[in-house]
Design a protein around this motif. Structure first.
Motif, PDB file in Angstrom:
ATOM      1  N   PRO A  14       0.789  -1.238   0.000  1.00  0.00           N
ATOM      2  CA  PRO A  14       0.000   0.000   0.000  1.00  0.00           C
ATOM      3  C   PRO A  14       0.821   1.288   0.000  1.00  0.00           C
ATOM      4  O   PRO A  14       0.316   2.329  -0.416  1.00  0.00           O
ATOM      5  CB  PRO A  14      -0.829  -0.121   1.283  1.00  0.00           C
ATOM      6  CG  PRO A  14      -0.076  -1.069   2.148  1.00  0.00           C
ATOM      7  CD  PRO A  14       0.584  -2.037   1.217  1.00  0.00           C
ATOM      8  N   ASP A  15       2.073   1.243   0.430  1.00  0.00           N
ATOM      9  CA  ASP A  15       2.872   2.475   0.502  1.00  0.00           C
ATOM     10  C   ASP A  15       3.784   2.662  -0.693  1.00  0.00           C
ATOM     11  O   ASP A  15       4.533   3.634  -0.751  1.00  0.00           O
ATOM     12  CB  ASP A  15       3.724   2.478   1.782  1.00  0.00           C
ATOM     13  CG  ASP A  15       2.871   2.458   3.040  1.00  0.00           C
ATOM     14  OD1 ASP A  15       1.751   3.018   2.982  1.00  0.00           O
ATOM     15  OD2 ASP A  15       3.295   1.879   4.058  1.00  0.00           O
ATOM     16  N   LEU A  16       3.754   1.724  -1.645  1.00  0.00           N
ATOM     17  CA  LEU A  16       4.685   1.766  -2.768  1.00  0.00           C
ATOM     18  C   LEU A  16       3.961   1.951  -4.089  1.00  0.00           C
ATOM     19  O   LEU A  16       2.859   1.430  -4.291  1.00  0.00           O
ATOM     20  CB  LEU A  16       5.511   0.477  -2.814  1.00  0.00           C
ATOM     21  CG  LEU A  16       6.378   0.168  -1.596  1.00  0.00           C
ATOM     22  CD1 LEU A  16       7.108  -1.143  -1.793  1.00  0.00           C
ATOM     23  CD2 LEU A  16       7.355   1.297  -1.302  1.00  0.00           C
ATOM     24  N   LEU A  17       4.610   2.665  -5.001  1.00  0.00           N
ATOM     25  CA  LEU A  17       4.095   2.868  -6.354  1.00  0.00           C
ATOM     26  C   LEU A  17       5.217   2.638  -7.349  1.00  0.00           C
ATOM     27  O   LEU A  17       6.367   3.034  -7.113  1.00  0.00           O
ATOM     28  CB  LEU A  17       3.545   4.289  -6.523  1.00  0.00           C
ATOM     29  CG  LEU A  17       2.307   4.658  -5.698  1.00  0.00           C
ATOM     30  CD1 LEU A  17       2.044   6.147  -5.778  1.00  0.00           C
ATOM     31  CD2 LEU A  17       1.092   3.873  -6.179  1.00  0.00           C
ATOM     32  N   LYS A  18       4.879   2.007  -8.455  1.00  0.00           N
ATOM     33  CA  LYS A  18       5.864   1.778  -9.511  1.00  0.00           C
ATOM     34  C   LYS A  18       5.680   2.831 -10.594  1.00  0.00           C
ATOM     35  O   LYS A  18       4.580   3.047 -11.092  1.00  0.00           O
ATOM     36  CB  LYS A  18       5.700   0.386 -10.110  1.00  0.00           C
ATOM     37  CG  LYS A  18       6.654   0.093 -11.270  1.00  0.00           C
ATOM     38  CD  LYS A  18       6.519  -1.341 -11.725  1.00  0.00           C
ATOM     39  CE  LYS A  18       7.320  -1.582 -13.005  1.00  0.00           C
ATOM     40  NZ  LYS A  18       8.747  -1.228 -12.870  1.00  0.00           N
ATOM     41  N   VAL A  19       6.766   3.506 -10.947  1.00  0.00           N
ATOM     42  CA  VAL A  19       6.741   4.507 -12.015  1.00  0.00           C
ATOM     43  C   VAL A  19       7.647   3.996 -13.123  1.00  0.00           C
ATOM     44  O   VAL A  19       8.852   3.798 -12.909  1.00  0.00           O
ATOM     45  CB  VAL A  19       7.223   5.879 -11.515  1.00  0.00           C
ATOM     46  CG1 VAL A  19       7.200   6.888 -12.664  1.00  0.00           C
ATOM     47  CG2 VAL A  19       6.356   6.369 -10.357  1.00  0.00           C
ATOM     48  N   GLY A  20       7.103   3.757 -14.302  1.00  0.00           N
ATOM     49  CA  GLY A  20       7.900   3.245 -15.409  1.00  0.00           C
ATOM     50  C   GLY A  20       7.322   3.675 -16.734  1.00  0.00           C
ATOM     51  O   GLY A  20       6.416   4.521 -16.799  1.00  0.00           O
ATOM     52  N   PHE A  21       7.821   3.095 -17.824  1.00  0.00           N
ATOM     53  CA  PHE A  21       7.256   3.408 -19.126  1.00  0.00           C
ATOM     54  C   PHE A  21       7.166   2.133 -19.942  1.00  0.00           C
ATOM     55  O   PHE A  21       7.886   1.151 -19.710  1.00  0.00           O
ATOM     56  CB  PHE A  21       8.076   4.487 -19.842  1.00  0.00           C
ATOM     57  CG  PHE A  21       9.162   3.960 -20.723  1.00  0.00           C
ATOM     58  CD1 PHE A  21       8.937   3.714 -22.073  1.00  0.00           C
ATOM     59  CD2 PHE A  21      10.427   3.688 -20.212  1.00  0.00           C
ATOM     60  CE1 PHE A  21       9.944   3.214 -22.890  1.00  0.00           C
ATOM     61  CE2 PHE A  21      11.442   3.206 -21.022  1.00  0.00           C
ATOM     62  CZ  PHE A  21      11.202   2.963 -22.366  1.00  0.00           C
ATOM     63  N   THR A  22       6.269   2.119 -20.934  1.00  0.00           N
ATOM     64  CA  THR A  22       6.078   0.985 -21.821  1.00  0.00           C
ATOM     65  C   THR A  22       5.604   1.489 -23.168  1.00  0.00           C
ATOM     66  O   THR A  22       4.945   2.535 -23.260  1.00  0.00           O
ATOM     67  CB  THR A  22       5.059  -0.018 -21.241  1.00  0.00           C
ATOM     68  OG1 THR A  22       4.917  -1.115 -22.143  1.00  0.00           O
ATOM     69  CG2 THR A  22       3.694   0.627 -21.048  1.00  0.00           C
ATOM     70  N   THR A  23       5.988   0.771 -24.216  1.00  0.00           N
ATOM     71  CA  THR A  23       5.488   1.121 -25.551  1.00  0.00           C
ATOM     72  C   THR A  23       4.194   0.375 -25.859  1.00  0.00           C
ATOM     73  O   THR A  23       3.576   0.600 -26.895  1.00  0.00           O
ATOM     74  CB  THR A  23       6.541   0.770 -26.617  1.00  0.00           C
ATOM     75  OG1 THR A  23       6.893  -0.617 -26.484  1.00  0.00           O
ATOM     76  CG2 THR A  23       7.791   1.639 -26.444  1.00  0.00           C
ATOM     77  N   ARG A  24       3.802  -0.528 -24.981  1.00  0.00           N
ATOM     78  CA  ARG A  24       2.512  -1.210 -25.102  1.00  0.00           C
ATOM     79  C   ARG A  24       1.502  -0.484 -24.220  1.00  0.00           C
ATOM     80  O   ARG A  24       1.737   0.626 -23.768  1.00  0.00           O
ATOM     81  CB  ARG A  24       2.667  -2.674 -24.695  1.00  0.00           C
ATOM     82  CG  ARG A  24       3.592  -3.452 -25.626  1.00  0.00           C
ATOM     83  CD  ARG A  24       3.890  -4.814 -25.042  1.00  0.00           C
ATOM     84  NE  ARG A  24       4.639  -4.710 -23.791  1.00  0.00           N
ATOM     85  CZ  ARG A  24       4.710  -5.667 -22.872  1.00  0.00           C
ATOM     86  NH1 ARG A  24       4.030  -6.794 -23.057  1.00  0.00           N
ATOM     87  NH2 ARG A  24       5.426  -5.511 -21.780  1.00  0.00           N
ATOM     88  N   SER A  25       0.374  -1.119 -23.950  1.00  0.00           N
ATOM     89  CA  SER A  25      -0.615  -0.459 -23.091  1.00  0.00           C
ATOM     90  C   SER A  25      -0.221  -0.655 -21.632  1.00  0.00           C
ATOM     91  O   SER A  25       0.348  -1.703 -21.265  1.00  0.00           O
ATOM     92  CB  SER A  25      -2.013  -1.036 -23.331  1.00  0.00           C
ATOM     93  OG  SER A  25      -2.115  -2.319 -22.742  1.00  0.00           O
ATOM     94  N   PRO A  26      -0.497   0.345 -20.768  1.00  0.00           N
ATOM     95  CA  PRO A  26      -0.190   0.209 -19.341  1.00  0.00           C
ATOM     96  C   PRO A  26      -0.907  -0.980 -18.705  1.00  0.00           C
ATOM     97  O   PRO A  26      -0.383  -1.600 -17.774  1.00  0.00           O
ATOM     98  CB  PRO A  26      -0.682   1.534 -18.748  1.00  0.00           C
ATOM     99  CG  PRO A  26      -0.643   2.489 -19.890  1.00  0.00           C
ATOM    100  CD  PRO A  26      -0.994   1.682 -21.090  1.00  0.00           C
ATOM    101  N   GLU A  27      -2.080  -1.319 -19.217  1.00  0.00           N
ATOM    102  CA  GLU A  27      -2.828  -2.446 -18.670  1.00  0.00           C
ATOM    103  C   GLU A  27      -2.093  -3.778 -18.923  1.00  0.00           C
ATOM    104  O   GLU A  27      -2.105  -4.667 -18.067  1.00  0.00           O
ATOM    105  CB  GLU A  27      -4.232  -2.493 -19.273  1.00  0.00           C
ATOM    106  CG  GLU A  27      -5.175  -1.399 -18.784  1.00  0.00           C
ATOM    107  CD  GLU A  27      -4.821  -0.024 -19.300  1.00  0.00           C
ATOM    108  OE1 GLU A  27      -5.181   0.977 -18.620  1.00  0.00           O
ATOM    109  OE2 GLU A  27      -4.197   0.075 -20.376  1.00  0.00           O
TER     110      GLU A  27
END
Length: 239
Positions: A14-27
């Motif tokens: 609950p206290d963590l978030l992932k920040v990244g990138f993708t060339t596909r859909s985030p889902e």
């Protein structure tokens, strides 16, 4: 490189978030992160479609560096609002499209609430319309029951066989008056009453017509029609 910079959460952390990138859909990326090692699926909290998604990701990581839980991991210990504001600041004006889970859910809740209100209003109006029509129908039946027997009594004529007998007697007399050899016989009377069948129908109809043209009948019919018209006006029901 065009792609999505995303923020993903998991209820197991609950206290963590992932920040990244993708060339596909985030889902799709979230589905990849929803492995059997975690009891809950990964959820896309926010995503932004941008040019140079890798550069935007690096800038977001730089701004969140003090909140990073591990140098070789893209997980940050921060609030959802902080992560979203950071990605937006890193992207600047290059965001082509964005999606915020909370905003989408609020929009869906608002749409559902609006639909629910409209549905309940339709139900209320339909119930009112039904009650109005039921009340109108009950009043109409009461009026009909009051006038119909009176009009039936005013238009009542003897049964058909009475007219048939009368017509048969008249035809018999005519036969006797105009016959070459006026001799009463059984055959004459049988023929007379056979000929009287159709005239009796017309005579009965004529008698009923005379009854319905009487002043009393016409006046009562007018009162009946007036009451029904007034009821329709009060109820707003078309005829």
């Amino acid at each position: 490189m065009q792609g999505y910079v995303y923020i993903i959460s998991n209820k197991a952390m609950p206290d963590l978030l992932k920040v990244g990138f993708t060339t596909r859909s985030p889902e799709e990326r979230a589905a990849e992160l929803s492995g059997t090692a975690l009891p809950y699926p990964a959820v896309v909290e926010y995503s932004a479609l941008v040019e140079h998604a890798d550069a935007v990701e690096r800038e977001a990581h730089r701004r969140l560096a003090s909140l990073r839980v591990s140098q070789n991991r893209e997980w940050f210990r921060c609030s959802r609002t902080k992560a979203i504001d950071t990605v937006k600041a890193a992207a600047g004006s290059v965001v082509m499209a964005e999606k915020d889970r909370a905003v989408e859910e609020e929009r869906q809740r608002a749409a559902h609430a609006q639909w629910q209100r409209e549905y309940e209003e339709r139900q209320r109006q339909e119930q009112q319309e039904k009650s109005r029509k039921d009340a109108y129908e009950a009043s109409r039946i009461a009026i009909d029951n009051r006038y119909a027997p009176q009009l039936a009594a005013l238009s009542r004529v003897p049964r058909y066989y009475v007219f048939w007998l009368v017509c048969g007697a008249i035809v018999s007399v005519l036969f006797l008056l105009f016959a070459v050899h006026p001799e009463p016989s059984g055959g004459l009377f049988v023929m007379s009453f056979l000929f009287a069948t159709i005239p009796a129908v017309f005579l009965r109809d004529w008698a009923e017509g005379q009854k319905t043209k009487s002043k009393e009948y016409v006046g009562l019919q007018a009162k009946w029609d007036a009451e029904l018209a007034a009821l329709r006006d009060r109820s707003g029901v078309s005829s």
